[in-house]
Scaffold this motif. Structure first.
Motif, PDB file in Angstrom:
ATOM      1  N   VAL A   1      41.818  51.222  42.061  1.00  0.00           N
ATOM      2  CA  VAL A   1      41.612  50.253  41.012  1.00  0.00           C
ATOM      3  C   VAL A   1      43.154  50.155  40.704  1.00  0.00           C
ATOM      4  O   VAL A   1      43.654  48.749  40.452  1.00  0.00           O
ATOM      5  CB  VAL A   1      41.092  51.066  39.741  1.00  0.00           C
ATOM      6  N   GLN A   2      44.208  50.936  40.827  1.00  0.00           N
ATOM      7  CA  GLN A   2      45.789  50.723  40.741  1.00  0.00           C
ATOM      8  C   GLN A   2      45.996  49.704  41.784  1.00  0.00           C
ATOM      9  O   GLN A   2      46.900  48.827  41.325  1.00  0.00           O
ATOM     10  CB  GLN A   2      46.465  51.811  40.661  1.00  0.00           C
TER      11      GLN A   2
ATOM     12  N   ASN B   1      44.505  46.207  41.150  1.00  0.00           N
ATOM     13  CA  ASN B   1      45.355  45.572  40.097  1.00  0.00           C
ATOM     14  C   ASN B   1      46.820  45.131  40.203  1.00  0.00           C
ATOM     15  O   ASN B   1      47.049  44.105  39.696  1.00  0.00           O
ATOM     16  CB  ASN B   1      45.469  46.662  38.752  1.00  0.00           C
ATOM     17  N   ALA B   2      47.252  45.740  41.358  1.00  0.00           N
ATOM     18  CA  ALA B   2      48.390  45.443  41.817  1.00  0.00           C
ATOM     19  C   ALA B   2      48.487  44.127  42.840  1.00  0.00           C
ATOM     20  O   ALA B   2      49.412  43.638  43.442  1.00  0.00           O
ATOM     21  CB  ALA B   2      49.304  46.573  42.506  1.00  0.00           C
TER      22      ALA B   2
ATOM     23  N   GLU C   1      33.689  50.264  37.660  1.00  0.00           N
ATOM     24  CA  GLU C   1      35.041  50.150  37.522  1.00  0.00           C
ATOM     25  C   GLU C   1      35.530  49.502  38.743  1.00  0.00           C
ATOM     26  O   GLU C   1      36.417  48.339  38.900  1.00  0.00           O
ATOM     27  CB  GLU C   1      35.798  51.231  37.231  1.00  0.00           C
TER      28      GLU C   1
ATOM     29  N   THR D   1      36.662  45.596  38.808  1.00  0.00           N
ATOM     30  CA  THR D   1      38.245  45.448  39.025  1.00  0.00           C
ATOM     31  C   THR D   1      38.371  44.543  40.280  1.00  0.00           C
ATOM     32  O   THR D   1      39.054  43.526  40.379  1.00  0.00           O
ATOM     33  CB  THR D   1      38.826  46.833  39.260  1.00  0.00           C
ATOM     34  N   SER D   2      37.426  44.373  41.226  1.00  0.00           N
ATOM     35  CA  SER D   2      37.358  43.740  42.254  1.00  0.00           C
ATOM     36  C   SER D   2      37.299  42.499  42.043  1.00  0.00           C
ATOM     37  O   SER D   2      37.713  41.451  42.479  1.00  0.00           O
ATOM     38  CB  SER D   2      36.510  44.375  43.537  1.00  0.00           C
TER      39      SER D   2
ATOM     40  N   ARG E   1      37.341  40.801  39.147  1.00  0.00           N
ATOM     41  CA  ARG E   1      38.435  40.527  38.302  1.00  0.00           C
ATOM     42  C   ARG E   1      39.731  39.869  39.130  1.00  0.00           C
ATOM     43  O   ARG E   1      40.461  38.805  38.841  1.00  0.00           O
ATOM     44  CB  ARG E   1      38.916  41.222  37.189  1.00  0.00           C
ATOM     45  N   THR E   2      40.228  40.882  39.909  1.00  0.00           N
ATOM     46  CA  THR E   2      41.361  40.670  40.803  1.00  0.00           C
ATOM     47  C   THR E   2      41.313  39.787  41.905  1.00  0.00           C
ATOM     48  O   THR E   2      42.373  39.319  42.649  1.00  0.00           O
ATOM     49  CB  THR E   2      42.101  41.976  40.991  1.00  0.00           C
TER      50      THR E   2
ATOM     51  N   ARG F   1      40.193  41.044  44.672  1.00  0.00           N
ATOM     52  CA  ARG F   1      40.724  41.779  46.032  1.00  0.00           C
ATOM     53  C   ARG F   1      39.627  42.813  46.487  1.00  0.00           C
ATOM     54  O   ARG F   1      38.817  43.046  45.724  1.00  0.00           O
ATOM     55  CB  ARG F   1      42.074  42.799  45.478  1.00  0.00           C
TER      56      ARG F   1
END
Length: 404
Positions: free
Chosen positions: A100-101, A104-105, A124, A128-129, A131-132, A134
């Motif tokens: 996740v970190q 987010n980077a 999560e 996260t994937s 939203r980013t 990535r």
């Protein structure tokens, strides 16, 4: 993230996070891929980091950047523009939060199995994937094994008919390993279920086109008593302060939206031969990887009357159904670990990033396969069927490119 391609890369600058027991296999395969550059090693332990870099330099590679110490991950993140892909190979409990970190980077991530150990972590990873934008790919090497891809070709060719049932397992006597690796042993003092489902389940999920036309909807799970590890430690004269709660054998039954069933087993404790089962059964035949058997309706002397008809050898089907990845890359692959499946898996990931293709397996696959472990704990505690989340949010039955 369904079908989303990577941006194209000339060379994939790769950072490896965590240099424990998995590092040798990863480095062995990556260092033989000309379009992958091992650009960084990130590790708390300085001796491991130095040893990893020394092995690469001795093999003629450019020295990778080192990020060492308690703040190594944060140092890597600060230099994120230098790298295209991060491979997370730490202890299980650290996989999700590190991934996740990194996402987010702004980094694409490939995570060792399992990608997460709780349902919350699975969600999560997905959110996260998305939203980013990535990718988060789980490195399930068994999906790329020579036998597994041959059986996938047989399924696609229709020789097994309509699929009905699969068996999958991880049966591997690693009592001596558990006695040495505290983080993996500690899991057995806290959790009771199938702690390691993806090696067996990954390939059969691909046969069944899970997340690509079918999905796992429910499961029920039951564990045996926890006896074997204590007995092993007593027999070797070890005195352990641990009390183990994870049963030696866990058996789970899974059902899909199309009514197919999967029997899933996990046993790292009993003195039994290694087995992932790898069985797929359909209306016209059956293939069993770890018994090297194939039994096809079309080969019976009298179709529909299989009286005293012995199964054939699965490996005899290779001339007709060997996957072209192994025809093309088998010689290079077999020079590496795990029979070459590590090499094929990483080659496919790097090629997807170089060519700007979507990965073979995405964050929805990572979340689903990883979620089975905590769900077996939940079912085992309740002694009832539990629902399996749909991490695609209803898109599992959309027209979608199959695995490979």
């Amino acid at each position: 993230m369904l079908g989303k391609p990577f941006e194209k890369h000339d060379v994939v600058r790769t950072a490896i996070v965590g240099l424990g027991s998995r590092q040798a296999s990863l480095l062995s395969s990556l260092r033989r891929l000309p379009k992958a550059k091992i650009a960084a090693l990130c590790e708390i332990d300085s001796e491991r980091a130095d040893a990893g870099r020394s092995s690469l330099v001795a093999d003629g590679h450019e020295p990778p950047d080192l990020y060492v110490g308690e703040d190594a991950l944060q140092q890597l993140i600060e230099d994120r523009e230098r790298y295209d892909l991060a491979i997370v190979a730490t202890a299980w409990s650290d996989h999700a939060w590190i991934a996740v970190q990194l996402m987010n980077a702004g980094m694409h991530v490939a995570v060792e199995v399992p990608a997460a150990v709780t349902i919350e972590e699975c969600w999560e990873l997905v959110t996260t994937s998305e939203r980013t934008q990535r990718h988060c790919v789980m490195l399930e090497n068994c999906c790329y094994g020579e036998e597994e891809l041959m059986m996938l070709n047989m399924v696609r060719a229709g020789v097994l008919g309509e699929l009905v049932h699969a068996d999958a397992s991880y049966i591997h006597d690693i009592r001596n390993y558990l006695a040495e690796k505290s983080w993996r042993r500690i899991a057995r003092t806290r959790r009771n279920g199938n702690l390691y489902p993806t090696h067996g389940l990954g390939p059969v999920a691909n046969y069944l086109q899970i997340n690509r036309g079918d999905r796992i909807t429910t499961l029920a799970s039951l564990s045996s008593a926890a006896l074997g590890l204590q007995a092993y430690e007593a027999g070797t004269g070890q005195v352990s302060p641990d009390t183990y709660v994870c049963g030696d054998m866990n058996v789970s039954v899974l059902r899909t939206a199309k009514g197919r069933t999967i029997m899933l087993q996990h046993d790292e404790i009993s003195p039994r031969p290694y087995n992932r089962h790898n069985v797929i059964s359909g209306t016209k035949g059956y293939a069993n990887g770890f018994e090297n058997q194939v039994y096809l309706e079309d080969s019976l002397p009298v179709p529909g009357k299989p009286v005293e008809h012995a199964p054939g050898r699965l490996d005899a089907m290779a001339s007709r159904y060997e996957h072209h990845f192994w025809t093309e890359k088998g010689e290079q692959a077999r020079a590496g670990d795990h029979g070459g499946m590590d090499y094929i898996m990483l080659w496919r990931l790097i090629e997807a990033m170089v060519n700007g293709d979507a990965p073979d397996m995405d964050v929805y696959d990572a979340a689903l396969l990883s979620s089975i472990s905590p769900l077996t704990e939940l079912s085992n505690g309740r002694l009832e069927f539990v629902d399996v989340p749909d991490f695609t949010r209803g898109r599992w039955d959309n027209s979608r490119v199959p695995f490979l």
